[in-house]
Write an enzyme that holds these catalytic residues in place. Structure first.
Site, PDB file in Angstrom:
ATOM      1  N   SER A  83       1.299  21.840 -23.877  1.00 49.48           N
ATOM      2  CA  SER A  83       2.586  21.650 -24.550  1.00 49.48           C
ATOM      3  C   SER A  83       3.527  22.817 -24.287  1.00 49.48           C
ATOM      4  O   SER A  83       3.107  23.914 -23.905  1.00 49.48           O
ATOM      5  CB  SER A  83       2.369  21.525 -26.065  1.00 49.48           C
ATOM      6  OG  SER A  83       1.350  20.600 -26.334  1.00 49.48           O
TER       7      SER A  83
HETATM    8  N1  SAH Z   1      -3.120  20.940 -27.390  1.00 46.57           N
HETATM    9  C1  SAH Z   1      -3.157  20.923 -25.935  1.00 46.57           C
HETATM   10  C2  SAH Z   1      -2.244  19.893 -25.311  1.00 46.57           C
HETATM   11  C3  SAH Z   1      -2.807  18.551 -25.513  1.00 46.57           C
HETATM   12  S1  SAH Z   1      -2.260  17.238 -24.477  1.00 46.57           S
HETATM   13  C4  SAH Z   1      -2.884  22.293 -25.350  1.00 46.57           C
HETATM   14  O1  SAH Z   1      -2.615  23.227 -26.120  1.00 46.57           O
HETATM   15  O2  SAH Z   1      -2.974  22.438 -24.137  1.00 46.57           O
HETATM   16  C5  SAH Z   1      -3.014  15.948 -25.419  1.00 46.57           C
HETATM   17  C6  SAH Z   1      -4.514  15.873 -25.310  1.00 46.57           C
HETATM   18  O3  SAH Z   1      -4.936  14.855 -26.209  1.00 46.57           O
HETATM   19  C7  SAH Z   1      -5.010  15.467 -23.931  1.00 46.57           C
HETATM   20  O4  SAH Z   1      -5.853  16.463 -23.428  1.00 46.57           O
HETATM   21  C8  SAH Z   1      -5.763  14.168 -24.194  1.00 46.57           C
HETATM   22  O5  SAH Z   1      -6.940  14.033 -23.415  1.00 46.57           O
HETATM   23  C9  SAH Z   1      -6.089  14.261 -25.663  1.00 46.57           C
HETATM   24  N2  SAH Z   1      -6.352  12.996 -26.334  1.00 46.57           N
HETATM   25  C10 SAH Z   1      -5.657  11.843 -26.265  1.00 46.57           C
HETATM   26  N3  SAH Z   1      -6.219  10.905 -27.051  1.00 46.57           N
HETATM   27  C11 SAH Z   1      -7.303  11.486 -27.643  1.00 46.57           C
HETATM   28  C12 SAH Z   1      -8.294  11.045 -28.557  1.00 46.57           C
HETATM   29  N4  SAH Z   1      -8.331   9.799 -29.048  1.00 46.57           N
HETATM   30  N5  SAH Z   1      -9.240  11.915 -28.947  1.00 46.57           N
HETATM   31  C13 SAH Z   1      -9.254  13.190 -28.476  1.00 46.57           C
HETATM   32  N6  SAH Z   1      -8.359  13.664 -27.615  1.00 46.57           N
HETATM   33  C14 SAH Z   1      -7.380  12.827 -27.192  1.00 46.57           C
END
Ligand code: SAH
Length: 213
Positions: free
Chosen positions: A61
């Protein structure tokens, strides 16, 4: 590139100018080098205030959004925090500076493996990362003082709301994946749930089930 004084100053200036003003959050973001969480082609852009691609088609992000979400979560030193969407691990690392314990889950085992390696290297020993579908939360570790989702849900997931303590706060991007999403803060009170709409955001969607890698 290392987190040198000049890059650090510009990074912190960008955060402040976008509304990240809480000194505890700024201190945490000063300590945690975002460069450690961005590998490969985009590594030299780690200190710019923009989201960047990471493995598995996901994104780390935008730093100011990480700061604003962390600020909205209002984390205290005794808090047990759950993050859904480990991604690069950057948000979890920031939370680890403010909370007692951080649980973070991602549906991609590769992202969890790579994030764990960075946590180990930085000696962030109060983070536990799991591969799981986070829409069910972590019933074994519940309840939580704070829950943050870094993937957009159509609604705040019921199982996660159920794992929030009374007085607890959840921050979640809500909306359809391609449409406008809003950052929502949900507070569990003695009698129910209070909702605050904070700002428009854009996140990858929360997807059911585990990823292929
Ligand atoms: N917080 C992260 C950015 C996350 S991007 C950082 O600091 O880099 C969003 C993430 O959510 C992705 O890696 C994706 O794989 C995850 N995601 C999406 N749906 C999900 C689910 N149902 N359970 C767990 N993770 C999920």
């Amino acid at each position: 590139m290392s987190f040198d004084a000049e890059a650090k100053m510009q990074f912190l200036f960008a955060l402040r100018s976008k509304g990240v003003t809480d000194s505890k959050v700024l201190n945490a973001m000063e300590r945690i080098d975002r460069g450690a969480f961005v590998q490969g082609y985009f590594a030299d852009r780690a200190y710019e205030d923009m989201p960047l691609p990471i493995a598995c088609g996901q994104t780390i992000s935008q730093p100011s959004v990480v700061g604003l979400m962390t600020q909205a979560l209002n984390v205290g030193p005794r808090d047990k925090v759950l993050e859904i969407g480990t991604g690069s691990g950057y948000q979890a690392a920031i939370l680890s500076q403010l909370a007692r314990r951080v649980y973070t889950v991602d549906r991609h085992r590769r992202l969890v493996r790579e994030a764990r390696a960075v946590f180990d290297q930085m000696e962030l020993s109060n983070i536990t990362a799991f591969t799981a579908d986070g829409s069910h939360g972590l019933p074994d570790q519940a309840p939580f003082d704070r829950i943050i989702l870094t993937a957009a849900a159509e609604d705040p997931p019921g199982p996660l709301l159920a794992q929030l303590k009374i007085g607890g706060i959840m921050v979640v991007p809500v909306g359809q994946s391609d449409a406008v999403q809003h950052l929502i803060r949900v507070t569990r009170t003695q009698t129910g749930l209070d909702y605050d709409e904070l700002r428009p955001v854009r996140f990858v969607p929360l997807v059911e089930g585990l990823g292929k890698e």
